[in-house]
Design an enzyme around this catalytic site. Structure first.
Site, PDB file in Angstrom:
ATOM      1  N   ASN A  37     -27.611  11.021  -6.572  1.00 52.43           N
ATOM      2  CA  ASN A  37     -28.345  12.223  -6.208  1.00 52.43           C
ATOM      3  C   ASN A  37     -28.576  12.244  -4.707  1.00 52.43           C
ATOM      4  O   ASN A  37     -29.526  11.661  -4.193  1.00 52.43           O
ATOM      5  CB  ASN A  37     -29.684  12.266  -6.946  1.00 52.43           C
ATOM      6  CG  ASN A  37     -29.534  12.889  -8.311  1.00 52.43           C
ATOM      7  OD1 ASN A  37     -28.976  13.982  -8.433  1.00 52.43           O
ATOM      8  ND2 ASN A  37     -30.022  12.198  -9.334  1.00 52.43           N
ATOM      9  N   SER A  42     -31.895  14.622   8.060  1.00 48.64           N
ATOM     10  CA  SER A  42     -31.544  15.056   9.409  1.00 48.64           C
ATOM     11  C   SER A  42     -32.293  14.183  10.391  1.00 48.64           C
ATOM     12  O   SER A  42     -33.487  14.304  10.463  1.00 48.64           O
ATOM     13  CB  SER A  42     -31.953  16.521   9.561  1.00 48.64           C
ATOM     14  OG  SER A  42     -31.914  16.918  10.886  1.00 48.64           O
ATOM     15  N   SER A  43     -31.690  13.293  11.069  1.00 51.05           N
ATOM     16  CA  SER A  43     -30.656  12.330  10.809  1.00 51.05           C
ATOM     17  C   SER A  43     -30.761  11.232  11.857  1.00 51.05           C
ATOM     18  O   SER A  43     -30.113  11.255  12.903  1.00 51.05           O
ATOM     19  CB  SER A  43     -29.239  12.917  10.784  1.00 51.05           C
ATOM     20  OG  SER A  43     -29.070  13.952  11.680  1.00 51.05           O
ATOM     21  N   GLU A  97     -23.339  14.821  12.573  1.00 55.17           N
ATOM     22  CA  GLU A  97     -22.341  15.155  11.567  1.00 55.17           C
ATOM     23  C   GLU A  97     -21.660  16.468  11.924  1.00 55.17           C
ATOM     24  O   GLU A  97     -22.186  17.259  12.699  1.00 55.17           O
ATOM     25  CB  GLU A  97     -23.008  15.257  10.190  1.00 55.17           C
ATOM     26  CG  GLU A  97     -24.059  16.337  10.049  1.00 55.17           C
ATOM     27  CD  GLU A  97     -25.455  15.931  10.483  1.00 55.17           C
ATOM     28  OE1 GLU A  97     -25.635  14.793  10.951  1.00 55.17           O
ATOM     29  OE2 GLU A  97     -26.359  16.781  10.392  1.00 55.17           O
TER      30      GLU A  97
END
Lengths: 152, 152, 152
Positions: A37, A42-43, A97
Site C-alpha cells: 500500500n 514529498s520527499s 522525482e
C-alpha cells in the site's frame, strides 16, 4: 509521531496494461512494490537512513514512498520516470522525482538537476546522488515508474 | 490505529524555482515544511487539537498535512494558495484548502466560504476560523503553497 | 513499521456542493468517511483483513483508503465511481478504483475488469470480488466517490 523511516530502496520499471491503472499496477509489480500500500510522500530522506538494495516488507504493508510516474495511451510513445536521492554529509537528504515523455537518460538527468538545485537552495553540500530510472515504449497503454521506498 | 494528531500549525509561502517541483520545494522551505515528508490528508482537524505557532518536528519526519498549492510557468501570473480551519465548540474541525490564479485575499475568502459551507452542511455551529494564505508573482516558474500541518 | 490494517469497509456516495472541494466533502460525508483524515493508498488488501460493514473510527483519525472519485461542473452530466476488492484464497487482495463520466454499473464493471486483470497478471486465483459503486447526476457541481477504507 508516525515512525520515521530508517531505510530506503530505489525501484523502477516500465510496463504495459489494458488500462492506465493496470499499467501502473504492472509497473509497480515489475519494480517490486506492487503488493504494497503505497503512501506517496514529498520527499525527504530521513537523517541516517541507510540504502538497502532489496525491499523486504510483507504484502499489504503501508509503505511511504516518493515516486514519479508517467502513463500514456499513445502507442509508440516513449515514457520514462526517474527518482534521485541527494545525500548530505551528516544530515537529511532530498528526493526528487520525475515522469514524462522522454528517455531514461533524460529522466535521470532531470532528477539529478533537481536534486542539485534542492541542495544549492538549502545551502547544504551535496555529497552523493543515488538515482534510478526506467523507460518504456508504449504499445497500447504503458507506464513508467520510479520510486524511493522509505521503510524501517 | 495510526496515531491521531494533537497539534496543528498553519504555514504558507510562495517561491520561484527552475522547475515546478523545485518551485514547490522552495515554497515548502519558505513555509517551514520543506525538510519533512509530507503526507497529504483530506482534511479534518482532530477533536481537541491545539494550535501551535511553530512547527517542531525533526527533519525527515512523516507529517500529515492538508494543503492547497498552485504552480504556474507563465511569467507575470499571480498565484495564491490558502487554507482555513473551521473550529467547533467541542468537536472536530474542518480544514479547507485552495490554490489558483488569484490574490492572497481571494484565496483566503474562498477557503473561508468553503469552511462555512462545510459546517452548514454538517449542521455544526462554526465557532471560529483560522486561515492563512500566500501569493506569488511568477517570474519563470512559481508556486504558492498553504497548509495545515497536523502533528503530535 | 506503520501498522498494517486488519479490516476493510466499502463506502460510496454521490453529492452536490457549491465548489468541487465541497462536493467531494459532501460525497465523503454521505459515504460515511467525511469526518476523517483520508490518506490515499495504492492499493492492496492486507492478508487476513476482514470486511466489516460499518466503519467505526473516531472523527479526525488518519484513515488509509483506496478510492476513486470524479467531480464535474457540467450540469446534467452523470458521474460515477467504483471500487472493487479482489480476494485470494489465503493471501493479500487487490483493490482497484475508478471514477468517470458513466453510470454506476459501468463504473462497477470497469473495476471488476481491473481486478480480474490484476489477478491474472499476478498468477493468483481470484476467489471472490467485493465491489461498490455510486452515481450522481450533476446539478451544478457534483461528485461521485467510492472507497475501500482500511482500518484496525
Amino acid at each position: 509521531m508516525l515512525p520515521t523511516p530508517k531505510r530506503f530502496t530505489l525501484v523502477a520499471a516500465g510496463a504495459e496494461g489494458p488500462t492506465s491503472l493496470n499499467a501502473f499496477d504492472h509497473a509497480l509489480l515489475a519494480a517490486g512494490v506492487g503488493n504494497l500500500n503505497l503512501i506517496r510522500v514529498s520527499s525527504i530522506l530521513p537523517p541516517g537512513a541507510e540504502e538497502v538494495e532489496r525491499l523486504e516488507v510483507p504484502p499489504g504493508s503501508l509503505l511511504p514512498i516518493a515516486y514519479g510516474s508517467f502513463t500514456s495511451e499513445e502507442p509508440g510513445t516513449q515514457v520514462a520516470a526517474a527518482v534521485a536521492v541527494g545525500l548530505s554529509r551528516d544530515s537529511f537528504g532530498v528526493i526528487m522525482e520525475f515522469g514524462g515523455r522522454c528517455s531514461r537518460d533524460e529522466a535521470e538527468a532531470e532528477v539529478r538537476r533537481r536534486v542539485e538545485e534542492a541542495f544549492r537552495h538549502r545551502g547544504i553540500p551535496l555529497v552523493a546522488v543515488r538515482a534510478i530510472a526506467a523507460e518504456h515504449r508504449v504499445e497500447r497503454v504503458g507506464c513508467a515508474f520510479a520510486g524511493c521506498a522509505l521503510w524501517y
